[in-house]
Design a protein around this motif. Structure first.
Motif, PDB file in Angstrom:
ATOM      1  N   UNK A 129      -5.635  11.752  -3.472  1.00  0.00           N
ATOM      2  CA  UNK A 129      -4.424  12.193  -4.167  1.00  0.00           C
ATOM      3  C   UNK A 129      -4.316  11.625  -5.576  1.00  0.00           C
ATOM      4  N   UNK A 130      -4.687  10.353  -5.736  1.00  0.00           N
ATOM      5  CA  UNK A 130      -4.442   9.661  -7.003  1.00  0.00           C
ATOM      6  C   UNK A 130      -5.661   9.586  -7.911  1.00  0.00           C
ATOM      7  N   UNK A 137      -1.094   7.591 -10.366  1.00  0.00           N
ATOM      8  CA  UNK A 137      -0.689   8.977 -10.627  1.00  0.00           C
ATOM      9  C   UNK A 137       0.798   8.953 -10.976  1.00  0.00           C
ATOM     10  N   UNK A 138       1.144   8.877 -12.258  1.00  0.00           N
ATOM     11  CA  UNK A 138       2.552   8.725 -12.670  1.00  0.00           C
ATOM     12  C   UNK A 138       3.479   9.813 -12.137  1.00  0.00           C
ATOM     13  N   UNK A 170       4.727  12.844  -6.352  1.00  0.00           N
ATOM     14  CA  UNK A 170       6.010  13.063  -5.685  1.00  0.00           C
ATOM     15  C   UNK A 170       6.394  11.857  -4.854  1.00  0.00           C
ATOM     16  N   UNK A 171       7.665  11.545  -4.838  1.00  0.00           N
ATOM     17  CA  UNK A 171       8.140  10.328  -4.187  1.00  0.00           C
ATOM     18  C   UNK A 171       7.741  10.226  -2.708  1.00  0.00           C
ATOM     19  N   UNK A 172       7.846  11.317  -1.910  1.00  0.00           N
ATOM     20  CA  UNK A 172       7.490  11.136  -0.492  1.00  0.00           C
ATOM     21  C   UNK A 172       6.033  10.778  -0.284  1.00  0.00           C
ATOM     22  N   UNK A 173       5.141  11.282  -1.146  1.00  0.00           N
ATOM     23  CA  UNK A 173       3.725  10.922  -1.020  1.00  0.00           C
ATOM     24  C   UNK A 173       3.515   9.450  -1.349  1.00  0.00           C
ATOM     25  N   UNK A 174       4.195   8.977  -2.392  1.00  0.00           N
ATOM     26  CA  UNK A 174       4.061   7.566  -2.756  1.00  0.00           C
ATOM     27  C   UNK A 174       4.551   6.663  -1.623  1.00  0.00           C
ATOM     28  N   UNK A 175       5.674   7.041  -1.019  1.00  0.00           N
ATOM     29  CA  UNK A 175       6.220   6.248   0.090  1.00  0.00           C
ATOM     30  C   UNK A 175       5.245   6.224   1.263  1.00  0.00           C
TER      31      UNK A 175
END
Length: 866
Positions: free
Chosen positions: A222-223, A254-255, A258-263
């Motif tokens: 992803x990143x 990856x600035x 999306x927030x749910x992926x980061x969480x």
């Protein structure tokens, strides 16, 4: 400690004919090699297919190595899944062993990532597939222990879509087998960059170790980089980093993630296994939800769509009927104490709990309303019990009059309720036998029940015992601590019950909130009082729009915090209040604090949807609402989806959804209000009037009354419109849109003096305010008061800031018409008519002036001119 090289270099191909253990297979080339094994491409001469044969190198065929490959054979024989490389055969030759496996024509994940530019959809799809393969292995008690990008093969199916296959179970371990190690002393099997901290430290492993390794794969996919970059000092330094140092934050790699992926990535890469998701299926469901939302988005750029979910937008498509937004709150006045417990979304299956009507048989001695107070006590105790449970949320439920028990359970099943609480009392004078039941709406079965006796002159003790006993109906894993009795005087407790009873009957008065505030100062540790005053403040705010009620409640909650009341409880109540009023900044600050705590995920998503809606971020509101509904398909969440669709101009979808909601939930009055506004917007004024007047008079808040006035205005029933607006201003004397509507109505009645009076009032009220609504009405007031230059300057700024906002464009058309700038007015009117605004909206004298102007287009004239 010997640690395998994470980057295995593929060997060159060879076409020499080699046989391995059987004349059925002919070796064609070498696919790759590692420290101990080699993989060949071969032909199955019997079935005429290509296969991959894995065998040990001749110089490493130790007993330990043979044990490993035999272990892999045993484990692969148990696995049969499309996302795991299949085992076809096992070959043995003079003590040597080789595995004949499914041949995957493709490459491993890392070079596939380098050579392709996959969309976020494709990446999520691959991660979902890996999760499914892992879930199959874990369900059989198999831990891979060496999950990395090089052990994920990527092929293509018949449609050309990438398919992930997990391979190399060489050091996998079955939890059903003995704890016999398959590594030599002082060796650590596997690849260091793929290992979990507990694996590096030699601790016992379970499926969550593989999830950490999977997290490193997901992070890189992803990143575009690894969560733990290779350490120059070598493997031991890398091992120290994985076990003791934080991984690279996903937002840094990856600035725009999306927030749910980061969480989710942060959860997967947690050092402590207990903080990771509990199984691969949960992770799959998380990725699947995001994948589904993206596929349903109208945006062609999925990445932008997902990022847009958590970023700020300019306000657009606000529509004149945005005032329906506060109607959303009507359905939210359930016990705010229901906004509780869900330690992490991975811990426990969520419970959505509703309270059914309390049944009382027999007579109760005491005051005239003794039975009503007892019923209120039991109902409140049942609702309060939800606060004592983890992973649980309270769902609002009021059955239709005359609805039988089975029909009520069917309604709860339709609402997505998992558990229903029911209390049946048999009372005789001063004693009541109570039976508490926990029911399953899905099959109408009683899951568990509890009985006890209480005295009706000891209702406070009965309140706490009922709440604690109800919590015990649920598994111990869901239970939190018992509530301790905080005694009130009998007089205060009776008053407390009386207020809540009248709140449920929608018969509150303005003094009720003050009485509860006074009680909170006398009994500062009684959490029931804070729940009650929050609900009463919210109900009063909805009825009259006066935010003072909310401010009073917030002051009481802040005071409770200073006095040591449990912070989680108070935060849930504050979040509830912030979601109703104009507390966007406070809401965002608080939601950031509670996002990873004991709040139900579906409730947080619903609150985010409402807050996004109120702040004009309608695409975000729609996406949040869809996520909330996916977790809990309640009437409120389905309503949020419909409302967000409507305000974004998707009238067809919203209209159909609201009609369906009303058919299913005939008392969901917010849906009536939203449906009426859609019908008003598309010009079906008779239907709009019929829909909005279906709402009982006593349940119409000031916004609903104001919208009814707009319908009358568009129907040219100006006297009725004035009557509706006057009723609104009795409740909210300085409401800006209503004063503006009143001025426009007086214009239609040729009462210019009254109109000028209202426009002057608007100018005074909006002076110095910088919110969009205030500046918009300030611009129109300036135009009607003859200050054309100031008005045009202000509306030009607003158009630049919010070019797609319908209200802005509508007022721009009116302002340019008043200034005699016909071409500009014509431009905005054409745009509005094209978007579907009905000609009824252009009956004002300012618009009708365009009918005599040669610069105005035929389209505009044919639409608005008689």
């Amino acid at each position: 400690m010997d640690i395998a090289d994470p980057e295995v270099e593929q060997q060159p191909r060879t076409d020499s004919p080699v046989f391995v253990g059987s004349d059925r297979y002919r070796i064609q080339s070498t696919l790759g090699a590692g420290g101990m094994g080699i993989v060949y491409l071969a032909e199955d001469l019997k079935l005429h297919r290509q296969v991959a044969i894995k065998k040990l190198k001749d110089n490493t065929a130790s007993q330990n190595a043979r044990d490993r490959i035999q272990q892999e054979a045993r484990l692969l024989a148990q696995l049969n899944h499309p996302n795991i490389v299949a085992l076809h055969d096992v070959l043995e030759d003079q003590g040597d062993i080789a595995l004949v496996m499914e041949y995957i024509e493709g490459t491993t994940l890392r070079p596939w990532m380098r050579e392709r530019s996959p969309s976020l959809q494709q990446k999520l799809s691959l991660l979902m597939q890996i999760c499914q393969g892992l879930s199959e292995a874990h369900n059989l008690g198999i831990i891979h222990r060496d999950l990395k990008s090089d052990n994920i093969l990527i092929a293509e199916n018949a449609k050309g879509e990438p398919v992930a296959k997990i391979t190399d179970f060489g050091i996998a371990k079955s939890q059903q087998l003995d704890e016999k190690t398959l590594t030599a002393e002082n060796q650590l099997a596997g690849t260091i960059t793929a290992m979990s901290p507990e694996q590096i430290l030699g601790k016992p492993l379970d499926a969550r170790s593989d999830l950490f390794s999977f997290g490193t794969i997901a992070f890189e996919l992803l990143c575009g980089s690894r969560p733990f970059e290779k350490h120059e000092a070598g493997a031991l330094a890398m091992a120290n980093r994985i076990t003791n140092e934080a991984h690279t934050p996903p937002q840094e790699a990856w600035p725009d993630i999306p927030e749910p992926l980061a969480i989710l990535l942060d959860k997967l890469l947690a050092k402590d296994p207990a903080q990771r998701p509990q199984n691969a299926l949960v992770v799959y469901q998380g990725f699947a939800l995001l994948h589904k939302q993206g596929l349903e988005s109208e945006s062609e750029d999925f990445t932008a769509t997902m990022t847009d979910l958590f970023t700020h937008h300019k306000i657009k498509n606000r529509r004149r009927w945005q005032r329906v937004v506060a109607g959303m709150a009507v359905t939210l006045i359930v016990s705010a104490g229901g906004y509780w417990g869900w330690k992490e979304f991975t811990r426990l299956e969520p419970q959505y709990i509703a309270v059914m009507p309390v049944e009382i048989n027999g007579e109760i001695r005491g005051e005239e309303n003794a039975k009503a107070l007892t019923r209120t006590m039991v109902r409140q105790a049942l609702m309060n019990s939800v606060s004592q449970l983890k992973a649980s949320a309270l769902v609002s439920f009021t059955p239709k009059e005359g609805q039988d028990f089975e029909a009520q359970l069917q309604k709860l099943k339709d609402k997505g309720v998992t558990d229903a609480l029911y209390a049946k009392l048999v009372c005789a004078q001063v004693r009541c036998e109570i039976e508490l039941q926990r029911l399953a709406p899905i099959n109408s079965q009683i899951k568990k029940k509890e009985n006890f006796t209480f005295l009706t002159d000891k209702l406070q003790e009965a309140h706490y015992r009922t709440s604690n006993s109800t919590a015990l109906l649920f598994p111990s894993t869901y239970q939190k601590e018992k509530l301790e009795l905080t005694v009130m005087s009998d007089r205060d407790y009776s008053l407390y019950l009386d207020i809540l009873s009248r709140m449920e009957a929608k018969k509150l008065n303005q003094t009720d909130l003050a009485k509860l505030i006074s009680m909170s100062s006398r009994y500062p540790q009684n959490i029931y009082i804070y729940n009650g005053l929050s609900n009463v403040a919210a109900r009063l705010f909805i009825l009259d729009g006066n935010s003072t009620h909310l401010e009073i409640a917030l002051d009481a909650l802040n005071q409770g915090e200073k006095l040591g009341v449990e912070i989680k409880t108070l935060n849930s109540l504050k979040l509830f209040i912030y979601g109703l009023g104009g507390y966007s900044k406070q809401f965002q600050n608080l939601i950031a604090k509670v996002d990873n705590t004991d709040f139900p995920v579906a409730e947080i998503l619903s609150e985010r949807a409402r807050n996004s809606y109120r702040n004009g971020k309608y695409e975000s509101a729609l996406d949040f609402a869809k996520q909330a509904s996916a977790l809990n398909p309640s009437a409120d969440n389905l309503y949020l989806i419909a409302l967000s669709n409507a305000i974004s101009g998707n009238y067809h979808l919203a209209h159909a959804a609201l009609k369906k909601l009303i058919d299913k939930y005939p008392d969901h009055w917010s849906s009536y209000s939203a449906l009426a506004n859609i019908e008003m917007e598309i010009g079906d004024l008779d239907s709009a009037e019929k829909t909005i007047t279906s709402i009982p008079e006593e349940l119409r808040g000031w916004r609903t009354k104001s919208n009814l006035g707009v319908i009358y205005f568009l129907q040219k029933k100006y006297s009725k419109a004035l009557e509706s607006y006057s009723k609104v201003l009795e409740l909210v004397p300085t409401n800006i849109p209503t004063i503006g509507n009143l001025a426009e109505t007086y214009l239609m009645l040729d009462n210019n003096d009254k109109a000028q009076e209202n426009f002057n009032q608007l100018l005074t009220i909006t002076q110095g305010r910088d919110d969009l609504e205030s500046r918009l009405y300030q611009a129109i007031a300036l135009a009607y008061l003859g200050k054309a230059s100031d008005s045009i300057s202000l509306i030009h700024t607003l158009v630049r800031e919010s070019p797609d906002d319908v209200d802005v464009n509508y007022n721009a058309a009116q302002i340019y018409a008043l200034a005699g700038e016909w071409s500009s007015a014509n431009h905005y009117m054409e745009q509005l008519l094209k978007q579907g605004m009905g000609p009824e909206w252009f009956s004002l004298p300012a618009f009708q002036k365009l009918c005599a102007q040669p610069q105005v287009s035929i389209k505009v004239k044919s639409s608005i001119c008689d």
